[in-house]
Write a protein that holds these residues in place. Structure first.
Motif, mmCIF file in Angstrom:
data_model
loop_
_atom_site.group_PDB
_atom_site.id
_atom_site.type_symbol
_atom_site.label_atom_id
_atom_site.label_comp_id
_atom_site.label_asym_id
_atom_site.label_seq_id
_atom_site.Cartn_x
_atom_site.Cartn_y
_atom_site.Cartn_z
ATOM 1 N N ALA A 71 0.903 -1.266 -0.035
ATOM 2 C CA ALA A 71 -0.035 0.006 -0.016
ATOM 3 C C ALA A 71 0.745 1.240 0.180
ATOM 4 O O ALA A 71 0.563 2.243 -0.752
ATOM 5 C CB ALA A 71 -1.240 -0.184 1.218
ATOM 6 N N VAL A 72 1.849 1.293 0.736
ATOM 7 C CA VAL A 72 2.920 2.276 0.802
ATOM 8 C C VAL A 72 3.553 2.794 -0.546
ATOM 9 O O VAL A 72 3.548 3.812 -1.097
ATOM 10 C CB VAL A 72 4.087 2.154 1.914
ATOM 11 N N TRP A 73 4.028 1.376 -1.367
ATOM 12 C CA TRP A 73 4.635 1.734 -2.502
ATOM 13 C C TRP A 73 3.667 2.228 -3.531
ATOM 14 O O TRP A 73 3.949 3.022 -4.455
ATOM 15 C CB TRP A 73 5.342 0.450 -3.046
ATOM 16 N N THR A 74 2.479 1.670 -3.518
ATOM 17 C CA THR A 74 1.518 1.923 -4.701
ATOM 18 C C THR A 74 0.932 3.685 -4.321
ATOM 19 O O THR A 74 0.973 4.427 -5.384
ATOM 20 C CB THR A 74 0.096 1.144 -4.501
ATOM 21 N N THR A 75 0.883 4.102 -3.171
ATOM 22 C CA THR A 75 0.608 5.429 -2.847
ATOM 23 C C THR A 75 1.874 6.426 -3.322
ATOM 24 O O THR A 75 1.493 7.189 -3.932
ATOM 25 C CB THR A 75 0.438 5.530 -1.397
ATOM 26 N N VAL A 76 2.948 5.914 -3.077
ATOM 27 C CA VAL A 76 4.067 6.721 -3.629
ATOM 28 C C VAL A 76 4.183 6.646 -5.086
ATOM 29 O O VAL A 76 4.472 7.878 -5.637
ATOM 30 C CB VAL A 76 5.420 6.258 -2.981
ATOM 31 N N ARG A 156 -3.958 -9.095 -12.065
ATOM 32 C CA ARG A 156 -2.695 -9.722 -12.048
ATOM 33 C C ARG A 156 -1.472 -8.927 -12.654
ATOM 34 O O ARG A 156 -0.476 -9.505 -12.544
ATOM 35 C CB ARG A 156 -2.829 -11.137 -12.791
ATOM 36 N N GLU A 157 -1.823 -7.723 -13.260
ATOM 37 C CA GLU A 157 -1.019 -6.932 -13.707
ATOM 38 C C GLU A 157 -1.204 -5.601 -13.031
ATOM 39 O O GLU A 157 -1.802 -4.824 -13.672
ATOM 40 C CB GLU A 157 -1.097 -6.719 -15.169
ATOM 41 N N PRO A 158 -0.538 -5.424 -11.898
ATOM 42 C CA PRO A 158 -0.860 -4.249 -11.228
ATOM 43 C C PRO A 158 -0.546 -2.863 -11.830
ATOM 44 O O PRO A 158 -1.110 -1.821 -11.708
ATOM 45 C CB PRO A 158 -0.235 -4.279 -9.815
ATOM 46 N N TRP A 159 0.485 -2.940 -12.797
ATOM 47 C CA TRP A 159 0.779 -1.727 -13.306
ATOM 48 C C TRP A 159 -0.187 -1.093 -14.194
ATOM 49 O O TRP A 159 -0.355 0.150 -14.443
ATOM 50 C CB TRP A 159 2.201 -1.869 -14.205
ATOM 51 N N ARG A 160 -0.858 -2.304 -14.770
ATOM 52 C CA ARG A 160 -1.973 -1.663 -15.720
ATOM 53 C C ARG A 160 -3.180 -0.838 -15.076
ATOM 54 O O ARG A 160 -3.753 -0.177 -15.146
ATOM 55 C CB ARG A 160 -2.543 -2.971 -16.525
ATOM 56 N N VAL A 161 -3.268 -1.560 -13.903
ATOM 57 C CA VAL A 161 -4.560 -0.846 -12.961
ATOM 58 C C VAL A 161 -4.144 0.277 -12.491
ATOM 59 O O VAL A 161 -4.810 1.351 -12.499
ATOM 60 C CB VAL A 161 -4.824 -1.935 -11.758
ATOM 61 N N ILE A 162 -2.774 0.438 -12.111
ATOM 62 C CA ILE A 162 -2.231 1.595 -11.432
ATOM 63 C C ILE A 162 -2.428 2.853 -12.755
ATOM 64 O O ILE A 162 -2.671 3.996 -12.416
ATOM 65 C CB ILE A 162 -1.039 1.605 -11.094
ATOM 66 N N GLY A 163 -2.023 2.305 -13.913
ATOM 67 C CA GLY A 163 -2.253 3.290 -14.934
ATOM 68 C C GLY A 163 -3.549 3.838 -15.245
ATOM 69 O O GLY A 163 -3.855 4.972 -15.411
ATOM 70 N N THR A 164 -4.514 2.813 -14.988
ATOM 71 C CA THR A 164 -6.178 3.255 -14.957
ATOM 72 C C THR A 164 -6.561 4.290 -13.941
ATOM 73 O O THR A 164 -7.067 5.364 -14.030
ATOM 74 C CB THR A 164 -6.819 2.175 -15.022
ATOM 75 N N ILE A 165 -5.940 3.903 -12.924
ATOM 76 C CA ILE A 165 -6.168 5.196 -11.662
ATOM 77 C C ILE A 165 -5.365 6.312 -11.920
ATOM 78 O O ILE A 165 -6.151 7.563 -11.635
ATOM 79 C CB ILE A 165 -5.497 4.295 -10.466
ATOM 80 N N VAL A 166 -4.379 6.404 -12.627
ATOM 81 C CA VAL A 166 -3.774 7.654 -12.967
ATOM 82 C C VAL A 166 -4.547 8.361 -13.724
ATOM 83 O O VAL A 166 -4.649 9.595 -13.620
ATOM 84 C CB VAL A 166 -2.211 7.475 -13.485
ATOM 85 N N VAL A 167 -5.055 7.687 -14.805
ATOM 86 C CA VAL A 167 -5.856 8.593 -15.960
ATOM 87 C C VAL A 167 -7.024 9.047 -15.062
ATOM 88 O O VAL A 167 -7.429 10.177 -15.513
ATOM 89 C CB VAL A 167 -6.113 7.413 -17.023
ATOM 90 N N ALA A 168 -7.807 8.199 -14.526
ATOM 91 C CA ALA A 168 -8.888 8.780 -13.945
ATOM 92 C C ALA A 168 -8.898 9.819 -12.911
ATOM 93 O O ALA A 168 -9.298 10.878 -13.092
ATOM 94 C CB ALA A 168 -9.523 7.601 -13.159
#
Length: 295
Positions: A71-76, A156-168
């Motif tokens: 959670a820390v690393w995802t937040t950063v 299963r690919e967290p980078w892709r999910v993080i990318g969608t969160i960044v866009v939103a």
């Protein structure tokens, strides 16, 4: 003999000296009741156990949680990616709004439209776009760019999910930075910009040597506001990442709702506060104003 004008003015203005403090009193009371008091109580919960004993049990439980460091690393990561992206977008949008082009003022209302959408509403909207049978895959398939739907929200690919969160998040909250930057751009004296034109400064030289230095306090304010809010991203992560993507805010919510542990949730809140303060301190040191630099 009449009183001296200064003495008479001081006597008439005596009660008025307290007027600013009286006007500030409701805001101060609001902050004390609804912010300072809950914060102190949260600190107490973070350092006490369910039996009321003081200690670091909740802190140890938080650090021992398997989901804490992810959670820390995802937040950063969200902060590191969002901050420069949103600042670049906001600066470009602000330049369009403050330009002398015909109809440029209309873009202010266009760019501010996402502010009318709640964080959860924005997350649901972008979920409908990124879902396998959503709008994005439909458009890409109709253009012949992909043969079959792409699973953008593949956990299963967290980078892709993080990318969608960044866009939103970039779509939803960049307008907030735009409001701050527009105020800074309009506060730049016209003489400085005309002097740059006289010396035949190009767009990049004008931006580097005139606009950005004059907007340093505004930029610092915008970065601080966005940094603090980035650590509180919650509903967008829930809508797009579900339970497979964790940030500090979702972990605090999970500790309180699923684990029914207010002490652990307060420990997560304490971490969010401390990390936010450290980030704000870094921004203040990295972007000092002219007065702070002694200029």
């Amino acid at each position: 003999m009449t009183e001296a004008p200064v003495v008479a003015a001081e006597r008439r203005g005596g009660p008025q000296r307290w007027l600013p403090y009286l006007l500030l009193a409701p805001s101060v009371a609001y902050l004390l009741i609804f912010f300072a008091s809950p914060m102190i109580q949260a600190f107490g919960l973070a350092f006490t156990s369910t039996t009321g004993e003081w200690g670091l049990g909740s802190i140890r439980a938080m650090l021992g949680d398997d989901r804490f460091w992810p959670a820390v690393w995802t937040t950063v990561i969200l902060l590191v990616v969002l901050l420069p992206l949103q600042f670049a977008l906001a600066m470009a949008m602000s330049m369009v709004i403050t330009s002398r082009l015909r109809g440029s003022g209309l873009w202010l209302y266009v760019f501010l439209l996402p502010l009318g959408v709640s964080e959860l509403g924005a997350g649901i909207l972008w979920y409908s776009i990124f879902v396998e049978q959503g709008w994005l895959n439909t458009v890409l398939q109709s253009l012949g760019l992909i043969d079959r739907p792409v699973i953008w929200l593949d956990y299963r690919e967290p980078w892709r999910v993080i990318g969608t969160i960044v866009v939103a998040e970039a779509w939803r909250s960049t307008s907030l930075i735009v409001i701050i930057l527009v105020g800074g751009l309009r506060a730049i004296p016209r003489d400085y910009l005309e002097a740059a034109d006289v010396f035949h400064a190009g767009p990049w030289q004008r931006m580097r040597h005139v606009v950005l230095p004059m907007m340093r306090p505004t930029i610092r304010t915008a970065l601080i506001v966005r940094t603090v809010l980035a650590f509180e991203v919650f509903a967008t992560v829930i809508a797009l990442g579900g339970t497979g993507t964790d940030v500090l805010a979702t972990q605090a919510n999970r500790a309180y709702t699923e684990y029914q542990d207010a002490h652990l949730a307060s420990a997560y809140g304490l971490v969010i506060l401390l990390v936010s303060l450290v980030a704000v301190g870094i921004i203040l040191v990295a972007l000092p104003t002219r007065k702070e630099r002694g200029e």
